[in-house]
Design a protein around this motif. Sequence first.
Motif, PDB file in Angstrom:
ATOM      1  N   GLU A   1       0.908  -1.095   0.142  1.00 34.39           N
ATOM      2  CA  GLU A   1      -0.043   0.112  -0.066  1.00 34.39           C
ATOM      3  C   GLU A   1       0.936   1.403   0.088  1.00 34.39           C
ATOM      4  OE1 GLU A   1      -3.366   2.331  -0.328  1.00 34.39           O
ATOM      5  OE2 GLU A   1      -3.211   0.024  -0.709  1.00 34.39           O
ATOM      6  N   MET A   2       1.831   1.113   0.748  1.00 35.80           N
ATOM      7  CA  MET A   2       2.796   2.543   0.888  1.00 35.80           C
ATOM      8  C   MET A   2       3.349   2.507  -0.432  1.00 35.80           C
ATOM      9  SD  MET A   2       6.336   2.633   3.272  1.00 35.80           S
ATOM     10  CE  MET A   2       7.370   1.282   2.223  1.00 35.80           C
ATOM     11  N   THR A   3       4.023   1.585  -1.171  1.00 34.60           N
ATOM     12  CA  THR A   3       4.555   1.827  -2.374  1.00 34.60           C
ATOM     13  C   THR A   3       3.700   2.028  -3.688  1.00 34.60           C
ATOM     14  OG1 THR A   3       4.642  -0.790  -2.791  1.00 34.60           O
ATOM     15  CG2 THR A   3       6.710   0.159  -1.820  1.00 34.60           C
ATOM     16  N   ARG A   4       2.601   1.723  -3.358  1.00 32.84           N
ATOM     17  CA  ARG A   4       1.364   1.817  -4.435  1.00 32.84           C
ATOM     18  C   ARG A   4       1.326   3.427  -4.630  1.00 32.84           C
ATOM     19  NH1 ARG A   4      -3.396   3.974  -4.697  1.00 32.84           N
ATOM     20  NH2 ARG A   4      -3.433   4.021  -2.467  1.00 32.84           N
ATOM     21  N   ILE A   5       1.463   4.218  -3.462  1.00 34.83           N
ATOM     22  CA  ILE A   5       1.279   5.508  -3.674  1.00 34.83           C
ATOM     23  C   ILE A   5       2.574   6.355  -3.856  1.00 34.83           C
ATOM     24  CG2 ILE A   5       0.883   7.688  -2.242  1.00 34.83           C
ATOM     25  CD1 ILE A   5      -1.045   6.010  -0.082  1.00 34.83           C
ATOM     26  N   ALA A   6       3.777   5.601  -3.538  1.00 30.53           N
ATOM     27  CA  ALA A   6       5.002   6.154  -3.669  1.00 30.53           C
ATOM     28  C   ALA A   6       5.200   6.077  -5.440  1.00 30.53           C
ATOM     29  CB  ALA A   6       6.075   5.423  -2.902  1.00 30.53           C
ATOM     30  N   ASP A   7       4.732   4.720  -5.898  1.00 27.33           N
ATOM     31  CA  ASP A   7       4.959   4.580  -7.264  1.00 27.33           C
ATOM     32  C   ASP A   7       4.107   5.385  -8.315  1.00 27.33           C
ATOM     33  OD1 ASP A   7       6.651   2.699  -6.885  1.00 27.33           O
ATOM     34  OD2 ASP A   7       5.259   0.820  -7.381  1.00 27.33           O
ATOM     35  N   LEU A   8       3.143   6.107  -7.598  1.00 27.87           N
ATOM     36  CA  LEU A   8       2.528   7.480  -8.625  1.00 27.87           C
ATOM     37  C   LEU A   8       3.512   8.137  -8.923  1.00 27.87           C
ATOM     38  CD1 LEU A   8      -0.642   7.988  -6.519  1.00 27.87           C
ATOM     39  CD2 LEU A   8      -0.309   6.759  -8.202  1.00 27.87           C
ATOM     40  N   TYR A   9       4.577   8.714  -8.125  1.00 23.67           N
ATOM     41  CA  TYR A   9       5.442   9.632  -8.589  1.00 23.67           C
ATOM     42  C   TYR A   9       6.629   8.859  -9.376  1.00 23.67           C
ATOM     43  CZ  TYR A   9       9.299  13.133  -7.935  1.00 23.67           C
ATOM     44  OH  TYR A   9      10.281  13.921  -8.249  1.00 23.67           O
ATOM     45  N   PHE A  10       7.012   7.627  -9.011  1.00 18.69           N
ATOM     46  CA  PHE A  10       8.241   6.891  -9.590  1.00 18.69           C
ATOM     47  C   PHE A  10       7.903   6.277 -10.660  1.00 18.69           C
ATOM     48  CE2 PHE A  10       9.813   7.913  -5.388  1.00 18.69           C
ATOM     49  CZ  PHE A  10      11.177   8.286  -5.573  1.00 18.69           C
ATOM     50  N   SER A  11       6.577   6.367 -11.192  1.00 19.46           N
ATOM     51  CA  SER A  11       6.098   5.617 -12.418  1.00 19.46           C
ATOM     52  C   SER A  11       5.563   6.569 -13.396  1.00 19.46           C
ATOM     53  CB  SER A  11       5.157   4.661 -12.121  1.00 19.46           C
ATOM     54  OG  SER A  11       5.655   3.646 -11.451  1.00 19.46           O
ATOM     55  N   SER A  12       5.420   7.981 -13.024  1.00 20.68           N
ATOM     56  CA  SER A  12       4.940   8.846 -13.616  1.00 20.68           C
ATOM     57  C   SER A  12       5.949   9.283 -15.030  1.00 20.68           C
ATOM     58  CB  SER A  12       4.839  10.367 -12.893  1.00 20.68           C
ATOM     59  OG  SER A  12       6.262  10.844 -12.834  1.00 20.68           O
ATOM     60  N   ARG A  13       5.005   9.829 -16.046  1.00 19.19           N
ATOM     61  CA  ARG A  13       5.810  10.080 -17.498  1.00 19.19           C
ATOM     62  C   ARG A  13       6.046  11.499 -17.616  1.00 19.19           C
ATOM     63  NH1 ARG A  13       6.219   5.812 -20.906  1.00 19.19           N
ATOM     64  NH2 ARG A  13       5.409   3.878 -20.331  1.00 19.19           N
ATOM     65  N   ASP A  14       5.697  12.477 -16.495  1.00 16.68           N
ATOM     66  CA  ASP A  14       5.823  13.682 -16.748  1.00 16.68           C
ATOM     67  C   ASP A  14       7.084  14.247 -16.861  1.00 16.68           C
ATOM     68  OD1 ASP A  14       3.070  13.611 -16.202  1.00 16.68           O
ATOM     69  OD2 ASP A  14       3.142  14.376 -14.147  1.00 16.68           O
ATOM     70  N   ARG A  15       7.461  15.347 -17.316  1.00 13.51           N
ATOM     71  CA  ARG A  15       8.884  15.735 -17.761  1.00 13.51           C
ATOM     72  C   ARG A  15       9.048  16.959 -16.745  1.00 13.51           C
ATOM     73  NH1 ARG A  15      11.669  13.868 -21.846  1.00 13.51           N
ATOM     74  NH2 ARG A  15      13.046  15.489 -21.740  1.00 13.51           N
ATOM     75  N   GLY A  16      10.402  17.056 -16.038  1.00  9.67           N
ATOM     76  CA  GLY A  16      10.788  18.046 -15.115  1.00  9.67           C
ATOM     77  C   GLY A  16      11.782  18.461 -15.553  1.00  9.67           C
ATOM     78  N   GLU A  17      12.467  19.551 -14.608  1.00  9.04           N
ATOM     79  CA  GLU A  17      13.549  20.333 -14.774  1.00  9.04           C
ATOM     80  C   GLU A  17      14.645  19.925 -13.659  1.00  9.04           C
ATOM     81  OE1 GLU A  17      14.608  24.724 -15.081  1.00  9.04           O
ATOM     82  OE2 GLU A  17      14.306  24.115 -17.204  1.00  9.04           O
ATOM     83  N   GLY A  18      15.850  19.744 -14.143  1.00  4.10           N
ATOM     84  CA  GLY A  18      16.987  19.533 -12.778  1.00  4.10           C
ATOM     85  C   GLY A  18      18.252  20.405 -13.282  1.00  4.10           C
ATOM     86  N   ARG A  19      18.963  20.274 -12.125  1.00  4.60           N
ATOM     87  CA  ARG A  19      20.214  21.046 -12.562  1.00  4.60           C
ATOM     88  C   ARG A  19      21.216  20.382 -11.376  1.00  4.60           C
ATOM     89  NH1 ARG A  19      22.142  27.289 -11.083  1.00  4.60           N
ATOM     90  NH2 ARG A  19      24.322  27.085 -12.395  1.00  4.60           N
ATOM     91  N   VAL A  20      22.413  20.270 -11.810  1.00  5.58           N
ATOM     92  CA  VAL A  20      23.547  19.632 -10.983  1.00  5.58           C
ATOM     93  C   VAL A  20      24.475  20.507 -11.087  1.00  5.58           C
ATOM     94  CG1 VAL A  20      25.243  17.743 -10.627  1.00  5.58           C
ATOM     95  CG2 VAL A  20      23.213  17.395 -11.630  1.00  5.58           C
ATOM     96  N   TRP A  21      24.793  21.435 -10.028  1.00  8.64           N
ATOM     97  CA  TRP A  21      25.690  22.461 -10.106  1.00  8.64           C
ATOM     98  C   TRP A  21      27.319  21.939 -10.182  1.00  8.64           C
ATOM     99  CZ3 TRP A  21      30.433  23.616  -7.278  1.00  8.64           C
ATOM    100  CH2 TRP A  21      30.800  25.006  -7.360  1.00  8.64           C
ATOM    101  N   PRO A  22      27.975  22.662 -10.984  1.00 11.71           N
ATOM    102  CA  PRO A  22      27.741  23.911 -11.687  1.00 11.71           C
ATOM    103  C   PRO A  22      27.363  23.685 -12.903  1.00 11.71           C
ATOM    104  CG  PRO A  22      30.142  23.235 -11.782  1.00 11.71           C
ATOM    105  CD  PRO A  22      29.380  22.015 -11.041  1.00 11.71           C
ATOM    106  N   PHE A  23      26.554  22.805 -13.593  1.00 14.79           N
ATOM    107  CA  PHE A  23      26.116  22.702 -14.895  1.00 14.79           C
ATOM    108  C   PHE A  23      24.826  23.355 -15.061  1.00 14.79           C
ATOM    109  CE2 PHE A  23      28.788  18.868 -13.654  1.00 14.79           C
ATOM    110  CZ  PHE A  23      29.768  19.068 -14.619  1.00 14.79           C
ATOM    111  N   LYS A  24      24.332  23.572 -16.271  1.00 12.94           N
ATOM    112  CA  LYS A  24      23.309  24.257 -16.624  1.00 12.94           C
ATOM    113  C   LYS A  24      22.133  23.187 -16.484  1.00 12.94           C
ATOM    114  CE  LYS A  24      25.306  26.803 -20.485  1.00 12.94           C
ATOM    115  NZ  LYS A  24      25.435  27.293 -21.858  1.00 12.94           N
ATOM    116  N   PRO A  25      20.831  23.897 -16.220  1.00 14.25           N
ATOM    117  CA  PRO A  25      19.737  23.038 -16.125  1.00 14.25           C
ATOM    118  C   PRO A  25      19.365  22.201 -17.325  1.00 14.25           C
ATOM    119  CG  PRO A  25      19.233  25.374 -15.430  1.00 14.25           C
ATOM    120  CD  PRO A  25      20.668  25.220 -16.252  1.00 14.25           C
TER     121      PRO A  25
END
Length: 699
Positions: A112-136
């Motif tokens: 049950e716990m991982t069912r809710i967690a998987d909503l995020y870790f199985s999503s197909r949405d795109r996001g933006e990240g950045r690893v300093w000092p590189f560009k986003p």
Amino acid sequence: MQKLSVAVAVFAALTALVGVHKGDSSLFVLVAAAALCAYTTWRAADMSSFLKIFAFIFSTETIVFGLVGLAQAEGLWPESLKDYAPPETMPLTVAVFSIIVYAISHIPVVREMTRIADLYFSSRDRGEGRVWPFKPFAARERAIAIAMVVVLVLLNQGQVGITVRLSFFNRDWYNAIQEKNASEFWRQLFFVFTPWAFVYVASVIIEFVLQSMLIIRWRRWLTEHYIGRWLGAHTHYGMALAGSGADNPDQRIAEDVNRFISGGEEGYGVYSYSILLIATLSSLVSFAYVLWDLSGNYPLPGTEIYIPGFLFWAVLIYAAVGTLVTHLIGRTLTGLYFDRQRREADFRFSLARMREYSEQIALLGGEPAERGALLRRFAGIIVNYLAIVQKRKQLMVFTSTYGQLSPIIPYVITAPFYFAGRITLGVMTQTASAFGRVESALTFFINYYTSLANFKSVLDRLSSFDHAIDTARGQASATQIFSPTDGADIRLRGLTLALPDGRQIVTVDDLTLAAGQSALLTGPSGSGKSTLFRAIAGIWPYASGEVLTPRGAKVMLAPQRPYIPMGALADAIVYPGHVDDYSRADVQEALRAARLAPFVERLDEENNWGQRLSGGEQQRVAIARALLAKPDWLFLDEATSALDEQLEEEIYAMLRERLPGTTIVSIGHRSTLHAFHDRYIVMEPAPGGVFSPRDKVHA
């Protein structure tokens, strides 16, 4: 995961060959663990996406650390890197971890716990990240999240490794103190402790920043997900009608989502417990190995009998008894925490509702009644609070006593051997330290029982919220009564409307609302007039039959009490649209036409307009919205009941003039409304206690 499984199996075979070649039977324990790890890794393809991350990490580490161990066994590991080789037990440890991950994935509460967690870790949405000092950079949100979890797990494992290394520093340092060896004392301090301590501190800071970023990204995504599910397809309305068990959706979205991920004030959520459990298991295995090895220094008290792992078995029994007693004392805490969250939310909602209806309460002199109701709800909070205090007091008595005894026990065991000169001070302190680490790992549930009970209540609330949403959506999907047609009229055919309790209230054999022909619907209170309008508007879920609507027609319903959001008046006028969708001149003209000219200059004023506007003014706001929206069909559910007859007549005349292409259908009780409509329909009682609309000729 299948490819990784094959790689683990190949490693197991290679380890078996090395074991045969070296004649080392101890390697076959690793062979068995690696083979089982290969099997669970193969089966992990269908496992939770969240747990799959950990299985992947541990299975990969089984190969990496295992190859290093084989290189050492074959004498291929460089002598210069001897001090940096992982412990001999590391491959076996991570292989067991991977197997444990697969095993716990079948536990119901974990699923049950991982069912809710998987909503995020199985999503197909795109996001933006950045690893300093590189560009986003742009990537799948789940890919960013998985990468962050992998780095966090590796950082955590590194911290456990540093802790183990520092336990040996602790041993050597105390031995130097006992031997009055100044040079060794300072060498250990500056060249062993100091560099590892700085590395540990740096890893903790990096971990904190990365963990914080993961938590806020996860919370943002999951909050958007639940808001979308709750508001989508009128689900919130269906849940309110059904009176589902998911009380206070606002709290479940605002607070429970946060507590599920990060733990909120308690600081322990699904992520925290995952990492914490990994750290605990890592410490358990690492220090259990140390403790097992140290057990060779200690025979059974009063004898010369040596039992392999004597100290480990002692701490295992000690921790098992403590865990069992803790659970027996605190097992009712989950229900108490669940009840606390409900009571707190009900109390806050009551306060907010009283503020919303402050004028009505003041007019009726209802303050004493409200005070009594609020105090009764708060009394429930107090009763629940005291029950939690009582239960936590009982837990505290046991856990505090247990915690006070735990640091003393290893010294009690080792003291006779130290005083007899059979062990050094360094060995004694290392034994106590290892004993304490293993005991702390084994008593994980004792140390975190209260927060685990709180987390379980949060998990139950989110699960029941999901269930209520699914039920409401299932009801809505089962009610597919709309059929678009190429005609201009709205036709109701074989339509039956029921209340949430299943009782039928309206039946319509065949009723056609002709385009361009205004109609007035009347009938006694409770006859289903508003329910019929809501069914035509498409939000009533308890319906069967057929509603034929013109293809692409825009239908708008103005209720008796319209919703007025807080904020700028302009936003309230154009709701649910956006102010940029209309010119300022159009909005001002709509206000004037709705007889709200005094408010034209106040469009940018922010206020709680639902309380500042009178009932009649609120109804005219709904009329202004209709003028801006220009619907094909406008259903007015007693939408002018707060206006005097003269103003009501002006409003209807204005609507006919300004919305010539809109068909108006009204609900009302005033006889004066007949003059504004071409058709008169009455809700008449039918057999079975239901009502049906019938045409009636004007008297």
